[in-house]
Design an enzyme around this catalytic site. Structure first.
Site, PDB file in Angstrom:
ATOM      1  N   GLY A 110       0.830  -1.205   0.000  1.00 12.37           N
ATOM      2  CA  GLY A 110       0.000   0.000   0.000  1.00 12.37           C
ATOM      3  C   GLY A 110       0.860   1.248   0.000  1.00 12.37           C
ATOM      4  O   GLY A 110       0.521   2.262  -0.619  1.00 12.37           O
ATOM      5  N   TYR A 137      -3.702   7.187   7.219  1.00 12.06           N
ATOM      6  CA  TYR A 137      -2.417   6.493   7.058  1.00 12.06           C
ATOM      7  C   TYR A 137      -2.363   5.988   5.623  1.00 12.06           C
ATOM      8  O   TYR A 137      -3.136   5.117   5.235  1.00 12.06           O
ATOM      9  CB  TYR A 137      -2.306   5.317   8.036  1.00 12.06           C
ATOM     10  CG  TYR A 137      -0.934   4.664   8.023  1.00 12.06           C
ATOM     11  CD1 TYR A 137       0.014   4.969   8.994  1.00 12.06           C
ATOM     12  CD2 TYR A 137      -0.579   3.761   7.027  1.00 12.06           C
ATOM     13  CE1 TYR A 137       1.276   4.384   8.969  1.00 12.06           C
ATOM     14  CE2 TYR A 137       0.677   3.185   6.982  1.00 12.06           C
ATOM     15  CZ  TYR A 137       1.604   3.497   7.966  1.00 12.06           C
ATOM     16  OH  TYR A 137       2.860   2.924   7.935  1.00 12.06           O
ATOM     17  N   ASP A 236      -8.203   5.505  -1.134  1.00 10.63           N
ATOM     18  CA  ASP A 236      -7.247   4.539  -0.600  1.00 10.63           C
ATOM     19  C   ASP A 236      -8.047   3.365  -0.025  1.00 10.63           C
ATOM     20  O   ASP A 236      -8.540   3.420   1.099  1.00 10.63           O
ATOM     21  CB  ASP A 236      -6.381   5.204   0.475  1.00 10.63           C
ATOM     22  CG  ASP A 236      -5.353   4.247   1.061  1.00 10.63           C
ATOM     23  OD1 ASP A 236      -5.491   3.033   0.851  1.00 10.63           O
ATOM     24  OD2 ASP A 236      -4.416   4.726   1.741  1.00 10.63           O
ATOM     25  N   GLU A 237      -8.154   2.318  -0.824  1.00 10.44           N
ATOM     26  CA  GLU A 237      -8.945   1.139  -0.440  1.00 10.44           C
ATOM     27  C   GLU A 237      -8.030   0.037   0.113  1.00 10.44           C
ATOM     28  O   GLU A 237      -8.428  -1.130   0.182  1.00 10.44           O
ATOM     29  CB  GLU A 237      -9.711   0.609  -1.661  1.00 10.44           C
ATOM     30  CG  GLU A 237     -10.785   1.550  -2.170  1.00 10.44           C
ATOM     31  CD  GLU A 237     -12.187   1.239  -1.627  1.00 10.44           C
ATOM     32  OE1 GLU A 237     -12.493   0.075  -1.345  1.00 10.44           O
ATOM     33  OE2 GLU A 237     -12.984   2.198  -1.487  1.00 10.44           O
ATOM     34  N   VAL A 238      -6.806   0.423   0.486  1.00  9.11           N
ATOM     35  CA  VAL A 238      -5.804  -0.583   0.864  1.00  9.11           C
ATOM     36  C   VAL A 238      -6.306  -1.507   1.975  1.00  9.11           C
ATOM     37  O   VAL A 238      -6.182  -2.721   1.890  1.00  9.11           O
ATOM     38  CB  VAL A 238      -4.483   0.110   1.258  1.00  9.11           C
ATOM     39  CG1 VAL A 238      -3.514  -0.866   1.935  1.00  9.11           C
ATOM     40  CG2 VAL A 238      -3.821   0.714   0.020  1.00  9.11           C
ATOM     41  N   LYS A 239      -6.906  -0.936   3.018  1.00  5.54           N
ATOM     42  CA  LYS A 239      -7.276  -1.800   4.146  1.00  5.54           C
ATOM     43  C   LYS A 239      -8.727  -2.273   4.090  1.00  5.54           C
ATOM     44  O   LYS A 239      -9.022  -3.383   4.499  1.00  5.54           O
ATOM     45  CB  LYS A 239      -7.029  -1.073   5.461  1.00  5.54           C
ATOM     46  CG  LYS A 239      -6.864  -2.025   6.644  1.00  5.54           C
ATOM     47  CD  LYS A 239      -6.629  -1.219   7.890  1.00  5.54           C
ATOM     48  CE  LYS A 239      -5.830  -1.921   8.939  1.00  5.54           C
ATOM     49  NZ  LYS A 239      -5.530  -0.991  10.037  1.00  5.54           N
ATOM     50  N   THR A 293      11.909  -3.362  -9.687  1.00  4.72           N
ATOM     51  CA  THR A 293      12.273  -4.505 -10.535  1.00  4.72           C
ATOM     52  C   THR A 293      11.332  -5.705 -10.386  1.00  4.72           C
ATOM     53  O   THR A 293      10.906  -6.282 -11.368  1.00  4.72           O
ATOM     54  CB  THR A 293      13.723  -4.943 -10.240  1.00  4.72           C
ATOM     55  OG1 THR A 293      14.545  -3.783 -10.366  1.00  4.72           O
ATOM     56  CG2 THR A 293      14.193  -6.016 -11.205  1.00  4.72           C
TER      57      THR A 293
END
Ligand code: PMP
Length: 437
Positions: A110, A137, A236-239, A293
């Site tokens: 994230g 966050y 922000d849909e990370v969590k 990478t």
């Protein structure tokens, strides 16, 4: 000398980055459970802060990873396309609403996804300023950290020109939606000209800042205000994204039409994987601006494909609504016995339990109390974490496959943990080393 895992960890793994809430050291995981060195079975109500979205060692993830790692169709998406990465991007675009030509940037976490989003958007728009929220966050590396507003990150400086707004909290109500929007309008009229603002970063449910579900209509009103000025809305849909809230995307509860969506944690089912879905003109604006990478490596992307397929085929959003509803009802019923429970909130399997000293004043408990509840729960067989700027909110983000029986088991543990902590069964000294934020 035969040291236990926790002691070896303490000697080797850098200390200040750890968020350890109990002495749990996991040797393996299976479904919603982890097993410690004594083969004790612990119900993981956090699923590693949401990363283990399908639980541990889900057969479909295991199968996908095994197959991809055996073929290992190259290790770098920078060098050559691979089927798993392209397939993952296609699937993500298919489930993410949006208009126009869109592309997917693939990363590991994230943090790197938000970092990429902020740099790409500010560069492509030529607008240097960003808006975000106090308590948010967005990541633990420089660019994403610099647009965050969490108190755990005050050791670093925000991005120049960052405007941090209060996040409206319906429970404590320090700032209503209207007040926040009024403040934004005032900023636009005065020191934050909107034509200098590229984007607003927002969590649809503020998780690390206290598992706060914003008041109905707030996200839509914010988006409307910003989009009218050509400011991109970055969700922000990370969590809390990808089925956790009970819908595929948490922003869908508000019928939003975001410009950019950021994914992480659960999208990889425990493997390092993140993604940004954004207009092609943003992500393709500058060559070589976010090269990593091994990002887009076939193993992580195969896991991502398996996660997305399983979420849809097994209707995990529906499971999140049903079992998450049970958890919230259970905590609300428990509040009759435990006056410390001030508020129970969330959506689906993103649940927050706000602990207070007094329901009238809503004064948060001292974080030592929260830490003791978590410690006692660990002793009784369940793992979870705490969040919130005052360190008083229990956060539950279990596996999206959590069953009703597992939810009942978790509730029984929590009920007992409240009783035992009030009875003084956990000493202050016991939790001193488990209070990291
Ligand atoms: N965004 C949100 C909403 C988060 O909760 C987190 C992590 N807590 C991040 C971004 C950063 O994700 P990661 O730690 O996987 O880099």
């Amino acid at each position: 000398m035969n040291l236990r895992l926790r002691e070896r960890d303490a000697q080797t793994i850098a200390g200040i980055e750890k968020l350890r809430f109990s002495p749990l050291a996991a040797l393996r995981g299976e479904g919603s459970y982890v097993f410690d060195e004594d083969e004790r079975k612990i119900l993981d109500l956090s699923s590693s802060a949401g990363a283990a979205s399908l639980g541990y060692a889900h057969p479909r993830v295991v199968e996908a990873v095994k197959s991809a790692v055996s073929e290992m169709a190259t290790a770098s998406l920078l060098m050559y396309p691979n089927e798993h990465a392209v397939g993952f991007a296609e699937k993500l675009l298919a489930v993410t609403p949006g208009e126009g030509e869109r592309k997917v940037w693939i990363g590991h976490s994230g943090s790197d996804a938000n970092d990429t989003a902020v740099r790409a958007i500010t560069k492509a728009s030529g607008r240097p300023r960003v808006i975000s929220f106090i308590g948010s966050y967005h990541g633990g590396i420089s660019g994403s950290m610099a647009v965050s507003g969490h108190t755990s990150q005050t050791h670093t400086l925000p991005r120049p020109g960052l405007l941090l707004l209060p996040y409206p909290d319906p429970y404590r109500g320090e700032f209503s939606s209207e007040e926040v929007l009024k403040l934004l309008d005032y900023q636009f009229e005065t020191t934050t000209p909107p034509d200098q603002v590229s984007s607003v970063f927002i969590e649809p449910i503020m998780s690390d800042g206290g598992l706060i579900v914003p008041p109905e209509g707030f996200l839509a009103a914010l988006a409307e205000r910003c989009q009218a000025h050509g400011i991109l809305v970055v969700l922000d849909e990370v969590k809390v994204g990808l089925c956790r809230s009970g819908l595929m995307h948490a922003f869908e509860h508000e019928g939003l039409n975001p410009d950019v969506v950021v994914f992480g944690k659960g999208v990889g089912g425990g493997l390092p994987l993140s993604a940004v879905v954004a207009p092609a003109e943003v992500l393709d604006h500058t060559p070589a601006f976010a090269m990593e990478t091994t990002a887009g490596n076939p193993v992580s992307c195969a896991a991502g494909c398996a996660v997305l397929d399983t979420m849809i085929e097994d209707k995990l959003a529906e499971n999140a609504t049903r079992v998450g509803g049970m958890l919230m009802d259970g905590f609300r019923a428990m509040a009759d016995r435990h006056p410390m429970i001030g508020d129970v909130r969330g959506r689906g399997l993103a649940v927050g339990v706000d602990l207070v000293t007094d329901r009238e004043t809503k004064q948060p408990v001292d974080p030592t109390v929260t830490a003791k509840i978590i410690y006692r729960a660990y002793e009784l067989g369940a793992a979870l974490i705490y969040v919130g700027l005052a360190g008083n909110v229990l956060e539950l983000t279990p596996s999206l496959c959590l069953s009703e029986d597992e939810a009942r088991e978790g509730l029984a543990v929590m009920d007992q943990a409240f009783t035992d902590v009030v009875a003084g069964k956990v000493a202050d000294e016991t939790v001193a080393e488990f209070m990291m934020w």
